[in-house]
Design an enzyme around this catalytic site. Structure first.
Site, PDB file in Angstrom:
ATOM      1  N   ASP A  33       0.843  -1.193   0.000  1.00 44.22           N
ATOM      2  CA  ASP A  33       0.000   0.000   0.000  1.00 44.22           C
ATOM      3  C   ASP A  33       0.880   1.245   0.000  1.00 44.22           C
ATOM      4  O   ASP A  33       1.682   1.447   0.922  1.00 44.22           O
ATOM      5  CB  ASP A  33      -0.894   0.024   1.252  1.00 44.22           C
ATOM      6  N   GLU A  87     -12.654   0.972  -4.038  1.00 43.75           N
ATOM      7  CA  GLU A  87     -11.400   0.492  -4.633  1.00 43.75           C
ATOM      8  C   GLU A  87     -11.661   0.096  -6.076  1.00 43.75           C
ATOM      9  O   GLU A  87     -12.630  -0.593  -6.364  1.00 43.75           O
ATOM     10  CB  GLU A  87     -10.884  -0.727  -3.860  1.00 43.75           C
ATOM     11  N   HIS A 175      -0.747  -0.682  -4.543  1.00 41.62           N
ATOM     12  CA  HIS A 175      -2.071  -0.066  -4.473  1.00 41.62           C
ATOM     13  C   HIS A 175      -1.897   1.337  -3.910  1.00 41.62           C
ATOM     14  O   HIS A 175      -1.288   1.497  -2.846  1.00 41.62           O
ATOM     15  CB  HIS A 175      -3.006  -0.878  -3.577  1.00 41.62           C
ATOM     16  N   GLU A 265     -13.470 -12.691   4.137  1.00 42.71           N
ATOM     17  CA  GLU A 265     -13.439 -11.248   4.337  1.00 42.71           C
ATOM     18  C   GLU A 265     -13.969 -10.619   3.051  1.00 42.71           C
ATOM     19  O   GLU A 265     -13.281 -10.536   2.053  1.00 42.71           O
ATOM     20  CB  GLU A 265     -12.010 -10.800   4.663  1.00 42.71           C
ATOM     21  N   ASP A 439      -9.786  -5.198   8.241  1.00 40.80           N
ATOM     22  CA  ASP A 439      -9.091  -6.496   8.308  1.00 40.80           C
ATOM     23  C   ASP A 439      -8.660  -6.801   9.733  1.00 40.80           C
ATOM     24  O   ASP A 439      -8.681  -7.959  10.175  1.00 40.80           O
ATOM     25  CB  ASP A 439      -7.843  -6.483   7.418  1.00 40.80           C
TER      26      ASP A 439
HETATM   27  C1  GLC Z   1      -7.762  -4.221  -0.161  1.00 40.76           C
HETATM   28  C2  GLC Z   1      -6.794  -3.364  -0.930  1.00 40.76           C
HETATM   29  C3  GLC Z   1      -5.473  -3.247  -0.212  1.00 40.76           C
HETATM   30  C4  GLC Z   1      -5.689  -2.811   1.229  1.00 40.76           C
HETATM   31  C5  GLC Z   1      -6.739  -3.646   1.896  1.00 40.76           C
HETATM   32  C6  GLC Z   1      -7.066  -3.070   3.234  1.00 40.76           C
HETATM   33  O1  GLC Z   1      -7.294  -5.519  -0.130  1.00 40.76           O
HETATM   34  O2  GLC Z   1      -6.575  -3.918  -2.199  1.00 40.76           O
HETATM   35  O3  GLC Z   1      -4.657  -2.332  -0.876  1.00 40.76           O
HETATM   36  O4  GLC Z   1      -4.489  -2.906   1.935  1.00 40.76           O
HETATM   37  O5  GLC Z   1      -7.906  -3.717   1.144  1.00 40.76           O
HETATM   38  O6  GLC Z   1      -8.192  -3.614   3.773  1.00 40.76           O
END
Ligand code: GLC
Ligand code: AMP
Length: 454
Positions: A33, A87, A175, A265, A439
């Site tokens: 990221d 996204e 990303h 997720e 996450d």
């Molecule tokens: C998604 C994005 C990634 C980010 C993640 C965070 O997977 O592609 O860039 O780190 O979400 O939840």
């Protein structure tokens, strides 16, 4: 008990038991990221340069993918106006180059797998096997020390090594994360809440590329695991989902056969066909984690348009509408646990009962507050320090509605034979960044639940 007391006791219980959790298999998306904290003047100048009239339409409706700079800037504005995350895949080389030159303030571990691997393995000490589609030196350097493993073929034999010992220099999947704080102003817009827009300049995770080491040895990898967390389906499209879905379906069958609970997720999935396909797979999962935008997008493909709208209409999100949506989802798919998170509170609907479901949510909210405050959770001490962050006041009305509707007590109620667990979260007033909090929440709650079961 007060929420503060419940928080403190849940933290102790999970901390004391988390080391008992066996290996967690994490698949499929890991990336880098590149985080850019936006400045209003800079963004406005960029929009003006491309022509406001070319940019604004995309702030009304997101494109399916990004093929030009106006689409990129318009999509960023889409997120800012709503304070919502989104996204999109960045297809065009020239836009990728534009993003690279625009630059970043920080490079961080990205992708659900990468973020969860660092948290579970690097912070909680829970062993993990991670799928990393491309392991560049830059990517490898973002993994924390700890029991984090990737499969590596050596002389035809499979070994599990820490990513830093993989010693391949593959591509970097980057990303670009455009973060903005609450109250961020640009043109006539003001962000109602902090959030981010993500432009994925990445051909691997976006196609759900799965490595051979992983595909051909999946049974063995599963054998040595106790739990699994699956993610990364969100970037697929109608054109490219078929092949990866076949592999995923096969993997889920292996996990099911071996009795390994798998969590999905869910993430913002713009393609409707893919969303429908994911819905069709949900029954193979034990658990799913999602936020209000994601739950609304599922209701949408289930034909529940009015409910979808209701989920996005209020702030805080109407918990009765959320419960209704979770019930519909559980009944349609058979998924055993749905963990909903939104700004200010979490809800979990489970087909099993016990305080441990709520306690795992409380632990997750502490971890989320630590992540919001610091950007990166370095140790379990960072998590406990988040106890200082106050419990969200607005959640009292949410709790009131749940008490009235379902007779909920201390965050636990019952509905149609399911347990409904609720917690008010701790909200960091000025978060360092927002990416990866979801996450952190989902993996802490899922793994935390299994720590408390044993
Ligand atoms: C998604 C994005 C990634 C980010 C993640 C965070 O997977 O592609 O860039 O780190 O979400 O939840
Ligand atoms: P996602 O959008 O899936 O990445 O999840 C973001 C989640 O992070 C939200 O649903 C909130 O529960 C949580 N969150 C966002 N901002 C904050 C904050 N400032 N403090 C604590 N939690 C937050």
């Amino acid at each position: 008990m007060s929420w503060e007391e419940l928080y403190s006791s849940a933290f102790k219980k999970v901390r004391d038991n988390i080391a008992s959790v066996g290996r967690v298999l994490l698949a499929y998306n890991t990336n880098i990221d590149a985080i850019k904290y936006l400045y209003g003047r800079d963004l406005e100048e960029r929009v003006n340069k491309e022509g406001v009239e070319n940019v604004l339409p995309y702030s009304e409706e997101l494109p399916e993918r990004i093929t030009s700079v106006p689409e990129l800037l318009g999509s960023i504005l889409w997120s800012i106006r709503r304070g919502k995350a989104a996204e999109l895949f960045v297809e065009s080389c020239s836009t990728r180059f534009y993003m690279k030159r625009w630059g970043w303030d920080e490079l961080r571990m990205g992708g659900q797998v990468g973020i969860m691997a660092n948290l579970l393995g690097g912070v909680y000490g829970v062993p993990v096997i991670a799928h990393v589609p491309q392991l560049s030196k830059l990517q490898a350097g973002l993994f924390k020390d700890g029991p984090i493993y990737v499969p590596k073929l050596e002389g035809g034999k499979l070994k599990l090594v820490h990513p830093s010992e993989f010693s391949g220099d593959e591509e970097s999947c980057i990303h670009y994360i455009y973060e903005f704080p609450r109250g961020f102003r640009v043109l006539d817009f003001e962000a109602p809440r902090e959030n981010r827009f993500i432009g994925a300049a990445d051909d691997y995770n976006t196609n759900l590329f799965i490595r051979d080491e992983f595909k051909s040895n999946f049974e063995g990898l599963a054998d040595s695991s106790e739990l699994a967390i699956i993610s990364g389906l969100q970037a697929l499209t109608e054109e490219n989902y078929r092949e990866p879905f076949e592999t995923i379906r096969a993997h889920l069958e292996v996990l099911e056969e071996k009795g390994i609970p798998a969590h999905l997720e869910f993430a913002f999935t713009p393609d409707e066909t893919v969303r429908r396909e994911i819905l069709g797979l949900l029954g193979k999962f034990w658990s799913v984690g999602l936020n209000e935008v994601e739950l609304a997008s599922i209701m949408d493909v289930m034909g529940e348009k009015a409910l979808a709208e209701k989920l996005l209409a209020n702030d805080p999100v109407d918990p009765i509408a959320v419960t209704e949506a979770m019930l519909k989802l559980a009944e349609k798919t058979g998924v055993r646990r749905i963990h909903f998170h939104t700004y200010g509170y979490y809800l979990a609907l489970t087909d099993y009962k016990g305080e441990f479901v709520r306690d795992a949510l409380l632990f997750a909210a502490l971890a989320a507050a630590a992540k919001a405050k610091l950007g990166d959770v370095r140790s379990i001490d960072d998590v406990v320090r988040a106890m200082d962050v106050p419990v969200n006041e607005k959640a009292a009305a949410v709790e009131g509605a749940l008490v009235k509707e379902y007779g909920m007590k201390d965050g636990i109620g019952e509905i149609d034979g399911y347990q409904l667990s609720f917690i008010p979260t701790k909200i960091v007033a000025k978060p360092k960044s927002t990416v990866g909090i979801g996450d952190t929440i989902s993996s802490s709650a899922f793994v935390g639940e299994f720590a408390l079961r044993e």
